[in-house]
Design an enzyme around this catalytic site. Structure first.
Site, PDB file in Angstrom:
ATOM      1  N   HIS A   1       6.327  -0.495   2.115  1.00 29.13           N
ATOM      2  CA  HIS A   1       7.663  -0.241   2.526  1.00 29.13           C
ATOM      3  C   HIS A   1       8.231  -1.352   3.380  1.00 29.13           C
ATOM      4  O   HIS A   1       9.499  -1.584   3.490  1.00 29.13           O
ATOM      5  CB  HIS A   1       7.476   0.916   3.395  1.00 29.13           C
ATOM      6  CG  HIS A   1       7.180   0.928   4.852  1.00 29.13           C
ATOM      7  ND1 HIS A   1       6.110   1.255   5.729  1.00 29.13           N
ATOM      8  CD2 HIS A   1       7.914   0.224   6.043  1.00 29.13           C
ATOM      9  CE1 HIS A   1       6.037   0.802   6.809  1.00 29.13           C
ATOM     10  NE2 HIS A   1       7.113   0.273   7.058  1.00 29.13           N
TER      11      HIS A   1
ATOM     12  N   ASP B   1       1.949   3.847   0.546  1.00 29.79           N
ATOM     13  CA  ASP B   1       2.432   2.759   1.217  1.00 29.79           C
ATOM     14  C   ASP B   1       1.263   1.520   1.483  1.00 29.79           C
ATOM     15  O   ASP B   1       0.672   1.487   2.417  1.00 29.79           O
ATOM     16  CB  ASP B   1       2.659   3.154   2.666  1.00 29.79           C
ATOM     17  CG  ASP B   1       3.694   2.350   3.266  1.00 29.79           C
ATOM     18  OD1 ASP B   1       4.060   1.412   2.799  1.00 29.79           O
ATOM     19  OD2 ASP B   1       3.959   2.675   4.418  1.00 29.79           O
TER      20      ASP B   1
ATOM     21  N   SER C   1       4.201  -1.912  11.520  1.00 29.39           N
ATOM     22  CA  SER C   1       3.836  -1.372  10.080  1.00 29.39           C
ATOM     23  C   SER C   1       3.025  -2.666   9.311  1.00 29.39           C
ATOM     24  O   SER C   1       3.345  -3.524   9.371  1.00 29.39           O
ATOM     25  CB  SER C   1       5.257  -1.450   9.296  1.00 29.39           C
ATOM     26  OG  SER C   1       5.846  -0.065   9.724  1.00 29.39           O
TER      27      SER C   1
ATOM     28  N   GLY D   1       7.785  -2.126  13.807  1.00 34.21           N
ATOM     29  CA  GLY D   1       7.298  -3.482  13.400  1.00 34.21           C
ATOM     30  C   GLY D   1       5.737  -3.589  13.606  1.00 34.21           C
ATOM     31  O   GLY D   1       5.135  -4.676  13.100  1.00 34.21           O
TER      32      GLY D   1
HETATM   33  N1  ARG Z   1       7.525   2.340   9.921  1.00 33.12           N
HETATM   34  C1  ARG Z   1       7.346   1.495  11.076  1.00 33.12           C
HETATM   35  C2  ARG Z   1       7.573   0.231  10.996  1.00 33.12           C
HETATM   36  O1  ARG Z   1       8.715  -0.064  10.097  1.00 33.12           O
HETATM   37  C3  ARG Z   1       5.779   2.046  11.776  1.00 33.12           C
HETATM   38  C4  ARG Z   1       5.954   3.077  12.471  1.00 33.12           C
HETATM   39  C5  ARG Z   1       4.696   3.660  12.951  1.00 33.12           C
HETATM   40  N2  ARG Z   1       5.061   4.647  13.814  1.00 33.12           N
HETATM   41  C6  ARG Z   1       4.576   5.588  14.392  1.00 33.12           C
HETATM   42  N3  ARG Z   1       5.235   6.231  15.154  1.00 33.12           N
HETATM   43  N4  ARG Z   1       3.168   5.326  14.359  1.00 33.12           N
HETATM   44  O2  ARG Z   1       7.276  -0.683  11.807  1.00 33.12           O
END
Ligand code: ARG
Length: 434
Positions: A220, A272, A373, A371
């Site tokens: 993603h 992902d 991710s 961040g």
């Molecule tokens: N999608 C998020 C990103 O772009 C990561 C999210 C992880 N979130 C969580 N609550 N564990 O960095």
């Protein structure tokens, strides 16, 4: 007799001087004083030279790291392989008797006067050797009136096939959301991926070094963005987001392979996962240091029990509502959550599939956040750190009953392997010419 001794001594010094002179690069060889490759039996790339002026004495000129009459001694060798039969290093014990000791030659089976002495590594020294297939190098020592074989205390070399992944030199970390600052040596596999937008590098996502040339991250991160690989940079060994130091290594992106079935249409992030091939401007991959190391991939069937404590790390936000990213690498502990609980109590089985694993802490204070991710969730198994999850998604950050959801790496091992191997043979589409 006396004269002869003096002569021999003088000759020896002269020969040594000539050796030194010969080693000097620009020394012009006098006539008839040149390398000859017969008679000397020089090993390990030694050069046989003959001193014609001095009754044609032959000797070996050894390359760096070797010594001995035939360059048979490997002065750099620090350990032995297998049972040490081939060990030719200089390790010895205080009590070791020289292999050329007259009493050893007289009474014992293995000594410097054997015809096979050179082959067995025996000579005018007392270094540990294994000429007779024992389990490790040994030497003769005196015990009262007899002489016995005594095993040496020298180290065995680590087999080359033994993986070096998942090990860190600094296991302590301080206290992502409710995490603590971490030194990069405690997470030496962490990668920081940056994207250049209009001339400035922006932090995009985390990742994990799984091979010197490959970083595993989340698909993603690259979704809905133009995947111009020239726009990306990958940092390894980075403790502080906006500062550079000499621990870090920086790479260009050679290839980005996102999972072809990635989708976020389910509300979660399905498949992902993405692979990034990294290389430096001069075409090299990562070099292992205290700050840069690979993490292990788990075995295919590794299913860690619920509640196993694992670690997450990243440069992401410390609160969902924060504007800025954490300036330092952060790390925190989370526990694995049962699939049933995650799909039935916390989320549902549309968003959370078997390709994911959930983790959180019992007080809902610790979580990955924006961040983080693409970054690692590592769990210890058989004494090494395994990449068990990739930070993927969650409802907010550290919200009650909303654990973090991670890509379940064990589901993608064949995808990872086939893509890492395929890249060299893959024919790349030519750029469009318009
Ligand atoms: N999608 C998020 C990103 O772009 C990561 C999210 C992880 N979130 C969580 N609550 N564990 O960095």
């Amino acid at each position: 007799m006396k004269l002869l001794i003096i002569c021999t001594a003088a000759l020896a010094t002269l020969v040594t001087r000539l050796d030194a002179a010969y080693s000097k690069k620009h020394y012009k060889l006098p006539h008839k004083y040149g390398p000859e490759y017969k008679d000397c039996n020089c090993l390990n790339g030694g050069t046989c030279i003959t001193y014609y002026l001095f009754s044609r004495i032959n000797r070996c000129l050894c390359p760096e790291g070797y010594s001995g009459i035939h360059c048979e001694i490997d002065t750099d060798s620090k350990c032995y392989m297998e049972n040490g039969e081939d060990y030719r290093g200089t390790a010895t014990e205080k009590e070791c008797l020289p292999w050329d000791l007259p009493s050893v030659i007289r009474r014992d089976r293995y000594h410097a006067d054997l015809e096979s002495a050179l082959q067995l590594g025996l000579g005018k020294h007392n270094y540990c050797r294994n000429p007779n297939g024992r389990s490790r190098p040994w030497c003769y020592t005196k015990k009262r009136f007899s002489i016995q074989e005594t095993p040496c205390n020298i180290q065995k070399c680590r087999a080359e096939s033994e993986p070096t992944c998942g090990q860190r030199s600094f296991s302590k970390y301080f206290k992502i959301v409710s995490g603590s600052q971490a030194e990069v040596e405690s997470q030496p596999w962490i990668a920081g991926i940056f994207q250049n937008i209009k001339g400035t590098d922006h932090f995009l996502c985390g990742g994990s070094l799984i091979d010197p040339c490959w970083v595993l991250t989340a698909a993603h991160c690259f979704h809905a963005q133009l995947k111009d690989k020239l726009a990306y940079k990958v940092f390894l060994g980075k403790s502080i987001l906006n500062a550079t130091d000499n621990k870090e290594q920086v790479f260009m992106v050679d290839d980005i392979i996102s999972h072809p079935d990635f989708t976020d249409e389910t509300g979660g992030n399905e498949n992902d996962i993405a692979l990034i091939r990294i290389k430096t401007a001069s075409g090299q991959c990562a070099v292992e240091t205290k700050y840069v190391r690979t993490v292990c991939l788990p075995e295919k069937n590794l299913h860690l029990p619920d509640n196993t404590q694992c670690e997450i790390s990243g440069y992401g936000k410390q609160d969902f509502y924060d504007i800025f990213y954490a300036q330092r690498l952060m790390s925190a502990n989370v526990n694995l959550i049962s699939q049933r609980k995650c799909t039935h109590e916390y989320y549902d089985n549309i968003r959370v599939t078997d390709n994911m694993v959930c983790a959180g802490d019992s007080t809902w204070k610790t979580d990955a956040c924006k961040g983080d991710s693409g970054g690692p969730m590592v769990c210890e198994h058989n004494g090494r750190m395994m990449l068990y999850g990739i930070v993927s998604w969650g409802d907010g950050c550290a919200k009650k009953n909303k654990p973090g959801v991670y890509t379940r790496v064990t589901r993608y091992l064949s995808w990872i392997e086939s893509n890492m191997n395929a890249v060299h043979t893959k024919s790349r589409p030519l750029p469009d010419r318009k």
